[in-house]
Motif scaffolding. Sequence first.
Motif, PDB file in Angstrom:
ATOM      1  N   LYS A  80       0.841  -1.196   0.000  1.00 44.45           N
ATOM      2  CA  LYS A  80       0.000   0.000   0.000  1.00 44.45           C
ATOM      3  C   LYS A  80       0.873   1.241   0.000  1.00 44.45           C
ATOM      4  N   VAL A  81       0.345   2.325  -0.564  1.00 42.62           N
ATOM      5  CA  VAL A  81       1.027   3.613  -0.546  1.00 42.62           C
ATOM      6  C   VAL A  81       0.032   4.666  -0.060  1.00 42.62           C
ATOM      7  N   THR A  82       0.486   5.518   0.862  1.00 41.62           N
ATOM      8  CA  THR A  82      -0.358   6.606   1.372  1.00 41.62           C
ATOM      9  C   THR A  82       0.456   7.889   1.426  1.00 41.62           C
ATOM     10  N   ASP A  83      -0.278   9.004   1.613  1.00 42.29           N
ATOM     11  CA  ASP A  83       0.439  10.224   1.950  1.00 42.29           C
ATOM     12  C   ASP A  83       0.803  10.157   3.420  1.00 42.29           C
ATOM     13  N   ILE A  84       1.407  11.213   3.930  1.00 41.31           N
ATOM     14  CA  ILE A  84       1.925  11.163   5.296  1.00 41.31           C
ATOM     15  C   ILE A  84       0.810  11.122   6.338  1.00 41.31           C
ATOM     16  N   ASP A  85      -0.408  11.496   5.919  1.00 37.45           N
ATOM     17  CA  ASP A  85      -1.556  11.464   6.828  1.00 37.45           C
ATOM     18  C   ASP A  85      -2.342  10.175   6.734  1.00 37.45           C
ATOM     19  N   GLY A  86      -1.905   9.258   5.887  1.00 38.89           N
ATOM     20  CA  GLY A  86      -2.574   7.976   5.787  1.00 38.89           C
ATOM     21  C   GLY A  86      -3.602   7.859   4.691  1.00 38.89           C
ATOM     22  N   ASN A  87      -3.720   8.845   3.835  1.00 39.40           N
ATOM     23  CA  ASN A  87      -4.670   8.785   2.735  1.00 39.40           C
ATOM     24  C   ASN A  87      -4.091   7.935   1.593  1.00 39.40           C
ATOM     25  N   ALA A  88      -4.893   7.001   1.120  1.00 36.13           N
ATOM     26  CA  ALA A  88      -4.419   6.046   0.116  1.00 36.13           C
ATOM     27  C   ALA A  88      -4.084   6.728  -1.196  1.00 36.13           C
ATOM     28  N   LEU A  89      -3.018   6.258  -1.830  1.00 39.26           N
ATOM     29  CA  LEU A  89      -2.607   6.714  -3.151  1.00 39.26           C
ATOM     30  C   LEU A  89      -2.677   5.527  -4.114  1.00 39.26           C
ATOM     31  N   PRO A  90      -3.040   5.772  -5.369  1.00 39.74           N
ATOM     32  CA  PRO A  90      -3.123   4.653  -6.335  1.00 39.74           C
ATOM     33  C   PRO A  90      -1.739   4.083  -6.627  1.00 39.74           C
ATOM     34  N   ILE A  91      -1.651   2.757  -6.668  1.00 40.19           N
ATOM     35  CA  ILE A  91      -0.392   2.068  -6.966  1.00 40.19           C
ATOM     36  C   ILE A  91      -0.678   0.969  -7.971  1.00 40.19           C
ATOM     37  N   THR A  92       0.211   0.809  -8.956  1.00 47.14           N
ATOM     38  CA  THR A  92       0.047  -0.199 -10.002  1.00 47.14           C
ATOM     39  C   THR A  92       1.217  -1.178  -9.941  1.00 47.14           C
ATOM     40  N   GLN A  93       0.896  -2.460  -9.961  1.00 47.48           N
ATOM     41  CA  GLN A  93       1.943  -3.486 -10.015  1.00 47.48           C
ATOM     42  C   GLN A  93       2.281  -3.742 -11.480  1.00 47.48           C
ATOM     43  N   LEU A  94       3.470  -3.278 -11.903  1.00 52.90           N
ATOM     44  CA  LEU A  94       3.880  -3.398 -13.299  1.00 52.90           C
ATOM     45  C   LEU A  94       4.455  -4.768 -13.620  1.00 52.90           C
ATOM     46  N   GLU A  95       5.212  -5.311 -12.668  1.00 55.11           N
ATOM     47  CA  GLU A  95       5.801  -6.642 -12.789  1.00 55.11           C
ATOM     48  C   GLU A  95       5.672  -7.308 -11.427  1.00 55.11           C
ATOM     49  N   GLY A  96       6.138  -8.542 -11.328  1.00 61.25           N
ATOM     50  CA  GLY A  96       6.008  -9.245 -10.061  1.00 61.25           C
ATOM     51  C   GLY A  96       6.654  -8.525  -8.902  1.00 61.25           C
ATOM     52  N   ASP A  97       7.742  -7.818  -9.178  1.00 64.94           N
ATOM     53  CA  ASP A  97       8.480  -7.148  -8.105  1.00 64.94           C
ATOM     54  C   ASP A  97       8.600  -5.646  -8.323  1.00 64.94           C
ATOM     55  N   LEU A  98       7.816  -5.083  -9.236  1.00 69.90           N
ATOM     56  CA  LEU A  98       7.936  -3.671  -9.579  1.00 69.90           C
ATOM     57  C   LEU A  98       6.577  -2.983  -9.505  1.00 69.90           C
ATOM     58  N   TYR A  99       6.546  -1.845  -8.778  1.00 72.81           N
ATOM     59  CA  TYR A  99       5.312  -1.098  -8.561  1.00 72.81           C
ATOM     60  C   TYR A  99       5.524   0.353  -8.971  1.00 72.81           C
ATOM     61  N   GLU A 100       4.424   1.014  -9.369  1.00 76.86           N
ATOM     62  CA  GLU A 100       4.520   2.411  -9.771  1.00 76.86           C
ATOM     63  C   GLU A 100       3.436   3.246  -9.093  1.00 76.86           C
ATOM     64  N   VAL A 101       3.844   4.420  -8.623  1.00 71.59           N
ATOM     65  CA  VAL A 101       2.932   5.421  -8.079  1.00 71.59           C
ATOM     66  C   VAL A 101       3.017   6.622  -9.024  1.00 71.59           C
ATOM     67  N   THR A 102       1.958   6.898  -9.748  1.00 68.17           N
ATOM     68  CA  THR A 102       2.028   7.932 -10.792  1.00 68.17           C
ATOM     69  C   THR A 102       1.880   9.345 -10.234  1.00 68.17           C
ATOM     70  N   THR A 103       0.931   9.539  -9.325  1.00 73.12           N
ATOM     71  CA  THR A 103       0.729  10.868  -8.721  1.00 73.12           C
ATOM     72  C   THR A 103       0.874  10.756  -7.212  1.00 73.12           C
ATOM     73  N   HIS A 104       1.538  11.758  -6.624  1.00 73.83           N
ATOM     74  CA  HIS A 104       1.839  11.652  -5.200  1.00 73.83           C
ATOM     75  C   HIS A 104       2.275  13.010  -4.677  1.00 73.83           C
ATOM     76  N   PRO A 105       2.134  13.233  -3.366  1.00 77.57           N
ATOM     77  CA  PRO A 105       2.674  14.447  -2.751  1.00 77.57           C
ATOM     78  C   PRO A 105       4.172  14.291  -2.517  1.00 77.57           C
ATOM     79  N   ALA A 106       4.755  15.266  -1.858  1.00 75.97           N
ATOM     80  CA  ALA A 106       6.210  15.253  -1.628  1.00 75.97           C
ATOM     81  C   ALA A 106       6.641  14.153  -0.678  1.00 75.97           C
TER      82      ALA A 106
END
Length: 624
Positions: A80-106
């Motif tokens: 899972k990926v969240t911002d620092i306050d715990g709000n969920a961010l979209p994450i995509t599993q590109l490969e078995g061991d590789l994930y991408e977060v396209t939009t995110h805060p600092a």
Amino acid sequence: MKKIFLITIASLLTSAAIAQQDVQKAIYYSISFPNAAHHEAEIVMTVPQAPDGPLRLRMSRSSAGRYATHEFGKNIYNVKVTDIDGNALPITQLEGDLYEVTTHPANIKVSYTLFGNWTDGTYTSIDPSHAHLNMPATFMWLLGQDKRSVKFEFNDLDKYGWKVATQLKHEGANVYSAPNLQYMMDSPTELANYKITSWDVVNADGKKEKINVTIHSDDDQAAVDNFGKMVQKMVLEEKAVFGELPAYDYGEYTFLTDVYPTTSGDGMEHRNSTCIVDPLDKVAGNENGLLGIFSHEYFHSWNVKRIRPKSLEPFNFEHANMSSELWFAEGFTQYYGELLLTRSGFNTLDDYARTLGGLINQIQNTPGAAKYPATQMSRYSVFADAGVSIDPNNNVNDFTSYYTYGGAIALALDMRLRSEFNLTLDDYMRQVWLARGKVMKPYTIPDLQNDLGKVTNNPKFAADFFKRYIYGTDKNNYEELLAKAGLMLQKAQPGKAWAGSLASTPGRGRAGQQRAAGAEGLPILSSTIIGTPVYKAGLDAGDVILKADGQAITDPKSFSDVLASKKPGDKITVNYKNRTGAHETTIVLEESPYLEVVTFEKAGKQLSKEQETFRNSWLQSKVK
């Protein structure tokens, strides 16, 4: 009392109180063990000041000190990926061991569950007795952020009664750090109620280097202290080869030792530590066997961690790392591992003679060494170095370990330097250390050749040696070389009938499945070896031997019993079956080509004064 370092991370990241840039830029990992009984850890990775644009997170596919790929990504879930306050961010599993977060805060947090239940030098193992953490198997990482510093918070130490053993820098409480990704990945960590023995070694520059032996086992402190004294003797013998210890980061080197019957045997070198795992009941009573692993892995703190092949620098954690230099990095280390235990007094001359016999058989009597040079066998490491597969291979005919191949080359070079130049392999290793390792200048094979030419003051000899024995498949005259030390190379079983090896024990993969109840005959489960009588007779994996010389064959012993009354040149008829039906063939028995090394004294030959002097110069302690 347990202290939670990351609990205030949200306020820290937004507070003007953070003034130091290194703290701002550090990536933070928090690892906790609420379900250690079921081999799980919960990991939170906090990334402050994440770079703009899509972020890619991955698990490693290779590990420091290993050359084959390992799919560490299979053992993480609940990513899972969240911002620092715990709000969920979209994450995509590109490969078995590789994930991408396209939009995110600092500032973001990545969390996941890790499963680990294999204790060795490559993987991670978690249970209430310990958390045995190989970093590539444990921690996700952010692509493109290799240079950022890293901090770790190891939680639940008090809950399980654990202490931390690692080469990471201790920042205080349960917090440790690494300056960058490469150092992080090279820093295995053992959380356990281990015992420790330590001592200081005064280095050539007058500075002290602290050596720690941590042991997670069922031994008492007295046994650990006793073993530490043995390791101390070995350390000094290795120091004598190079004339000095490396300058260890933070002034310490740590042996991370895990000894228990359910572990997997392994040794894995790192820059300022080594991970040693052995499936023994305890250290006490098994000290000499363990010392072989300690000696080999500690020699790596010079040879491979600092005397570093350019092909492995920097190490790539995304795929297999291929090197043509492992005959030197691993093979010369293999040679010294046993030699230095002999110089330390832990191996007898007869013990060492058996070791030498093993090295020579590997280079003289294996198809791989006959067909391929040491460089090519080194490159095969991407498949051979604990690589995981289920299908059978033909390694008995196409591969000779770069450990033993290089070890035999080191033996020959040592003997030739001593007899032709009044030098030693120690002199050569010191030259390579000063020119390459001490100044951390990664080497190529031509560099090693140049160093040999320099130490011998004979570039022609160096060029010939490398052409014939490193790039080529020529073999040195081991019988002649060993005789200089009063050692005889001879046939191990002269005059006895030999058919070759029949691999009838289960191996990896489907060929190793259990036989059906009541199955008849002796199944051949792996490739027979080129040039052996059974190979020449056409027998191979998949065949089942039913009779030999008219006698029913049910197991390896019954086949050996048939050979016992025979002699080289005799022929035996073999009845066998396979998927094409029943067959008959003839095996022409031969004398085994395998060799052994014995002392002149054991062979009933007179040891000359010159041979005794040569042997003592080679095998006696160099510690002054």
